[in-house]
Write an enzyme that holds these catalytic residues in place. Sequence first.
Site, PDB file in Angstrom:
ATOM      1  N   ALA A 215       1.691  60.537   5.577  1.00  0.00           N
ATOM      2  CA  ALA A 215       2.504  59.470   5.004  1.00  0.00           C
ATOM      3  C   ALA A 215       3.675  60.064   4.232  1.00  0.00           C
ATOM      4  O   ALA A 215       3.880  61.272   4.251  1.00  0.00           O
ATOM      5  CB  ALA A 215       1.643  58.602   4.103  1.00  0.00           C
ATOM      6  N   ASN A 216       4.450  59.232   3.559  1.00  0.00           N
ATOM      7  CA  ASN A 216       5.523  59.713   2.685  1.00  0.00           C
ATOM      8  C   ASN A 216       5.536  58.881   1.409  1.00  0.00           C
ATOM      9  O   ASN A 216       4.773  57.937   1.275  1.00  0.00           O
ATOM     10  CB  ASN A 216       6.874  59.689   3.423  1.00  0.00           C
ATOM     11  CG  ASN A 216       7.276  58.277   3.809  1.00  0.00           C
ATOM     12  OD1 ASN A 216       7.524  57.434   2.954  1.00  0.00           O
ATOM     13  ND2 ASN A 216       7.314  58.019   5.117  1.00  0.00           N
TER      14      ASN A 216
END
Length: 219
Positions: A29-30
């Site tokens: 993810a970010n």
Amino acid sequence: LGGGPLRGRRVIVTSGPTHEPIDPVRYIANRSSGAQGTAIAQALAALGAEVVFVTGPAQVPPPRNVQLVPVETAQEMLEAVQTALPADAAVFAAAVADWRVAEAADRKIKKTPDTLPSLEFVENPDILATVSGLSEGRPPLVVGFAAETNDVVENATAKRARKGCDWIVANDVSPGTGIMGGRENAVTLITPDGAEAWERAGKDVVAARLARRIAEALT
Ligand code: C5P
């Protein structure tokens, strides 16, 4: 339904991060919170637009008065956007993962002594570039984002050309600005007419200003 300059206009907004699975329990993810995209969707709806809000797993509550389409991955986000077309405008504020794991495992990857797993990546579709390049059914106004740390105008202008979108909202995310994950944003709007630096303001104020500009462009 009330009035407002965007009444009868349909706008697609992407927002938040994407999650790319490694196996059934793990993902990549970010740090996107979804705050700016959510504020933009809210501001467009406040001007009367019919908003389709395609969002990855965000840290902030979704806006009200929008059609909510929750997704996880970049591929799901592209499909949701394609399903939502046609539209009068599209604003791509999501922080889409550039890569996904080539083949996500369908069972949890086990910890084994002496061997470490390795991940192979493949490129995700570029939603902004895909929609900007549509020969049929391209929204008349396509807006992308660019997070830059240096040479903001130069880099964002090049990105506008590369992606084929109409406008780029460039933000300066240099370390020390507190913008990444913060409440405020400092953006430069890149249009075919040039670059406009907007004063630093709350993400809701930036969103309202962008929504007004979109309304002007569509009338
Ligand atoms: O290439 P870069 O990620 O810097 O471009 C940012 C812009 O492109 C944003 O508007 C983002 O939402 C969009 N984008 C996209 N699909 C991707 C990567 C970026 O729509 N796979």
